[in-house]
Scaffold this motif. Structure first.
Motif, mmCIF file in Angstrom:
data_model
loop_
_atom_site.group_PDB
_atom_site.id
_atom_site.type_symbol
_atom_site.label_atom_id
_atom_site.label_comp_id
_atom_site.label_asym_id
_atom_site.label_seq_id
_atom_site.Cartn_x
_atom_site.Cartn_y
_atom_site.Cartn_z
ATOM 1 N N GLN A 41 0.834 -1.189 0.000
ATOM 2 C CA GLN A 41 0.000 0.000 0.000
ATOM 3 C C GLN A 41 0.875 1.247 0.000
ATOM 4 O O GLN A 41 1.955 1.246 0.583
ATOM 5 C CB GLN A 41 -0.881 0.065 1.252
ATOM 6 C CG GLN A 41 -1.833 -1.061 1.409
ATOM 7 C CD GLN A 41 -2.689 -0.888 2.669
ATOM 8 O OE1 GLN A 41 -2.544 0.060 3.435
ATOM 9 N NE2 GLN A 41 -3.594 -1.817 2.878
ATOM 10 N N ILE A 82 0.069 5.448 0.600
ATOM 11 C CA ILE A 82 -1.003 6.372 0.993
ATOM 12 C C ILE A 82 -0.618 7.815 0.718
ATOM 13 O O ILE A 82 0.520 8.223 0.967
ATOM 14 C CB ILE A 82 -1.315 6.210 2.491
ATOM 15 C CG1 ILE A 82 -1.735 4.779 2.793
ATOM 16 C CG2 ILE A 82 -2.375 7.204 2.948
ATOM 17 C CD1 ILE A 82 -1.825 4.465 4.276
ATOM 18 N N ILE A 118 -5.265 5.408 -1.475
ATOM 19 C CA ILE A 118 -4.331 4.330 -1.170
ATOM 20 C C ILE A 118 -4.140 3.473 -2.421
ATOM 21 O O ILE A 118 -5.068 2.785 -2.858
ATOM 22 C CB ILE A 118 -4.834 3.454 -0.013
ATOM 23 C CG1 ILE A 118 -5.126 4.308 1.223
ATOM 24 C CG2 ILE A 118 -3.826 2.348 0.297
ATOM 25 C CD1 ILE A 118 -5.773 3.548 2.366
#
Length: 121
Positions: A3, A5, A86
Motif C-alpha cells: 500500500q 497512501i 491508497i
C-alpha cells in the motif's frame, strides 16, 4: 499486499466529490466498488468515511493484471473534505505464488492514484 497512501484536502461537498469520482471512473475506464469491513460482526463499531470506495481497472490492454486505488472522503467541520488515496499492489511473491492474472500492479496503481489526485484537486 503493498500500500502507498497520500492525503490532501479539497474544497467542495461530499456530493460534489462523489460526482467527480463518477466522472473519473468514466475517464479512466474504471469501476467503483463499495469497500466492505473486515470486522465481521463488529463492523457496527468501525469508523466510516463519507465515501469509501475502491476504483479499479485493467493495468493495460493486453495485461492480465489490474490496478486499484482505495478512496476515502471525509467531510470536515471547517468546510471542504479530507481525501485519502491508497494505491494497492501485490507483492512479487504473491504474483509468483498465485500468478499474474488478476494481480494488482503497484506501478500502475501509483500512476492512477496520481491521476485521480490531480482530477480531484
Amino acid at each position: 499486499m503493498k500500500q502507498d497512501i497520500t492525503e490532501f484536502g479539497v474544497q467542495g461537498s461530499v456530493q460534489m466529490i462523489g460526482r467527480q469520482l463518477q466522472e473519473i471512473c468514466a475517464q479512466l475506464n474504471a469501476t467503483a466498488d463499495q469497500l466492505e469491513s473486515t470486522s465481521g460482526g463488529l463492523a457496527a463499531f468501525d469508523e466510516h468515511a463519507d465515501i469509501e470506495v475502491v476504483l479499479s481497472g485493467r493495468a493495460g490492454i493486453l495485461s492480465p493484471q489490474q490496478w486499484a486505488v482505495q478512496v476515502y472522503v471525509t467531510r470536515l467541520d471547517a468546510g471542504g473534505c479530507a481525501v485519502m488515496l491508497i494505491a494497492l499492489g501485490d507483492s512479487t511473491w504473491a504474483k509468483v505464488w498465485s500468478g499474474t492474472a488478476g494481480a494488482l500492479k503497484m506501478s500502475v496503481s501509483l500512476a492512477k492514484r496520481e491521476e485521480i489526485k490531480k482530477m480531484l484537486q
